[in-house]
Design a protein around this motif. Structure first.
Motif, PDB file in Angstrom:
ATOM      1  N   LEU A 175      17.091  48.539  58.711  1.00  0.00           N
ATOM      2  CA  LEU A 175      15.963  48.071  58.331  1.00  0.00           C
ATOM      3  C   LEU A 175      16.216  46.480  58.004  1.00  0.00           C
ATOM      4  N   GLU A 176      17.262  46.212  57.484  1.00  0.00           N
ATOM      5  CA  GLU A 176      17.660  44.673  57.318  1.00  0.00           C
ATOM      6  C   GLU A 176      17.845  44.013  58.597  1.00  0.00           C
ATOM      7  N   LYS A 177      18.656  44.672  59.492  1.00  0.00           N
ATOM      8  CA  LYS A 177      19.041  44.126  60.574  1.00  0.00           C
ATOM      9  C   LYS A 177      17.904  43.695  61.595  1.00  0.00           C
ATOM     10  N   ASN A 178      16.480  44.501  61.464  1.00  0.00           N
ATOM     11  CA  ASN A 178      15.675  44.552  62.152  1.00  0.00           C
ATOM     12  C   ASN A 178      14.437  43.677  61.581  1.00  0.00           C
ATOM     13  N   GLY A 179      14.895  42.838  60.391  1.00  0.00           N
ATOM     14  CA  GLY A 179      13.762  41.929  59.942  1.00  0.00           C
ATOM     15  C   GLY A 179      12.769  42.495  58.847  1.00  0.00           C
ATOM     16  N   PHE A 180      13.127  43.889  58.366  1.00  0.00           N
ATOM     17  CA  PHE A 180      12.391  44.445  57.356  1.00  0.00           C
ATOM     18  C   PHE A 180      12.640  43.638  55.996  1.00  0.00           C
ATOM     19  N   THR A 181      11.558  43.695  55.003  1.00  0.00           N
ATOM     20  CA  THR A 181      12.002  43.179  53.624  1.00  0.00           C
ATOM     21  C   THR A 181      11.741  44.330  52.771  1.00  0.00           C
ATOM     22  N   TYR A 182      12.846  44.388  51.730  1.00  0.00           N
ATOM     23  CA  TYR A 182      12.817  45.238  50.681  1.00  0.00           C
ATOM     24  C   TYR A 182      11.629  45.141  49.673  1.00  0.00           C
ATOM     25  N   CYS A 183      10.818  46.047  49.277  1.00  0.00           N
ATOM     26  CA  CYS A 183       9.614  45.625  48.466  1.00  0.00           C
ATOM     27  C   CYS A 183       9.427  46.307  47.150  1.00  0.00           C
ATOM     28  N   GLY A 184      10.242  47.542  47.113  1.00  0.00           N
ATOM     29  CA  GLY A 184      10.210  48.178  46.049  1.00  0.00           C
ATOM     30  C   GLY A 184      10.581  49.732  46.070  1.00  0.00           C
ATOM     31  N   ILE A 185      10.160  50.179  45.079  1.00  0.00           N
ATOM     32  CA  ILE A 185      10.169  51.828  45.136  1.00  0.00           C
ATOM     33  C   ILE A 185       8.885  52.509  45.201  1.00  0.00           C
ATOM     34  N   ILE A 186       8.759  53.576  46.040  1.00  0.00           N
ATOM     35  CA  ILE A 186       7.628  54.424  46.183  1.00  0.00           C
ATOM     36  C   ILE A 186       8.088  55.920  45.609  1.00  0.00           C
ATOM     37  N   LEU A 187       7.062  56.543  45.282  1.00  0.00           N
ATOM     38  CA  LEU A 187       7.491  58.099  45.313  1.00  0.00           C
ATOM     39  C   LEU A 187       6.769  58.911  46.208  1.00  0.00           C
ATOM     40  N   THR A 188       7.704  59.932  46.859  1.00  0.00           N
ATOM     41  CA  THR A 188       6.919  60.541  47.749  1.00  0.00           C
ATOM     42  C   THR A 188       6.081  61.543  47.341  1.00  0.00           C
ATOM     43  N   GLU A 189       5.440  62.667  48.071  1.00  0.00           N
ATOM     44  CA  GLU A 189       4.555  63.520  47.503  1.00  0.00           C
ATOM     45  C   GLU A 189       5.230  64.516  46.491  1.00  0.00           C
ATOM     46  N   GLU A 190       6.750  64.764  46.769  1.00  0.00           N
ATOM     47  CA  GLU A 190       7.276  65.356  45.762  1.00  0.00           C
ATOM     48  C   GLU A 190       7.999  64.758  44.534  1.00  0.00           C
ATOM     49  N   GLN A 191       7.437  63.625  44.485  1.00  0.00           N
ATOM     50  CA  GLN A 191       7.875  62.478  43.291  1.00  0.00           C
ATOM     51  C   GLN A 191       9.119  62.217  43.567  1.00  0.00           C
ATOM     52  N   ALA A 192       9.700  62.113  44.703  1.00  0.00           N
ATOM     53  CA  ALA A 192      11.140  61.654  44.744  1.00  0.00           C
ATOM     54  C   ALA A 192      11.231  60.139  44.995  1.00  0.00           C
ATOM     55  N   PRO A 193      11.926  59.431  44.460  1.00  0.00           N
ATOM     56  CA  PRO A 193      12.090  58.101  44.749  1.00  0.00           C
ATOM     57  C   PRO A 193      12.425  57.555  45.924  1.00  0.00           C
ATOM     58  N   ARG A 194      11.864  56.582  46.939  1.00  0.00           N
ATOM     59  CA  ARG A 194      12.284  56.184  47.968  1.00  0.00           C
ATOM     60  C   ARG A 194      12.309  54.483  47.983  1.00  0.00           C
ATOM     61  N   LEU A 195      13.146  53.738  48.767  1.00  0.00           N
ATOM     62  CA  LEU A 195      13.314  52.408  48.792  1.00  0.00           C
ATOM     63  C   LEU A 195      12.034  52.025  49.933  1.00  0.00           C
TER      64      LEU A 195
END
Length: 158
Positions: free
Chosen positions: A134-154
């Protein structure tokens, strides 16, 4: 390398790619993101029906698979952080390769950017390989979201 919509006839090859990806994730100290059975067959069939699942072909064989979904992702509505913008976007999910072709992520990204240049994606905190891509391809880290199962994801955006 052609990219096309997946069909139900592709499911055996797609399932083999996801099995390989789960093995690689476990080897990379990321055994829980997809566990032993994600993505489930019913989700893949739903992706095919909705025309969200794509395959990357090389020499007539399927070497990669990913979902690209245009429109709002419900799990992205709340973020501990901030998205780069509130414009319409597409989301890449469930991307995996068979380990034999190089640049699966870059090829999928280039394809997706033609459909919608504003792209979001998320990954597990232990998925260092994806974070690097993601970093190599120009994405910017924006924060943490939660999946439908309430698991955190970058969460990332480009």
């Amino acid at each position: 390398m052609p990219i096309r919509l997946a069909t139900t006839a592709d499911l055996p090859a797609i399932s083999a790619i996801y099995a390989f990806a789960r093995t690689q994730m476990a080897k990379d100290n990321n055994p829980t993101q997809w566990g032993k059975s994600h993505p489930p067959l019913d989700l893949l069939k739903a992706d095919i029906t909705a025309k969200h699942l794509y395959v990357i072909e090389e020499a007539g064989n399927i070497g990669g698979v990913f979902a690209f979904i245009l429109g709002e992702d419900p799990t992205y509505q709340q973020i501990d952080g901030a998205w780069l913008n509130d414009q319409p976007y597409g989301t890449i999910h469930r991307i995996a390769g068979n380990g034999k072709i190089k640049g699966t992520f870059s090829k999928a990204l280039a394809f997706c950017e033609q459909l919608e240049p504003n792209i979001r994606i998320d990954t597990h905190q232990n998925n260092k390989r994806m974070q690097h891509l993601l970093e190599k391809n120009g994405f910017t880290y924006c924060g943490i979201i939660l999946t439908e199962e309430q698991a955190p994801r970058l969460a990332y955006q480009k």
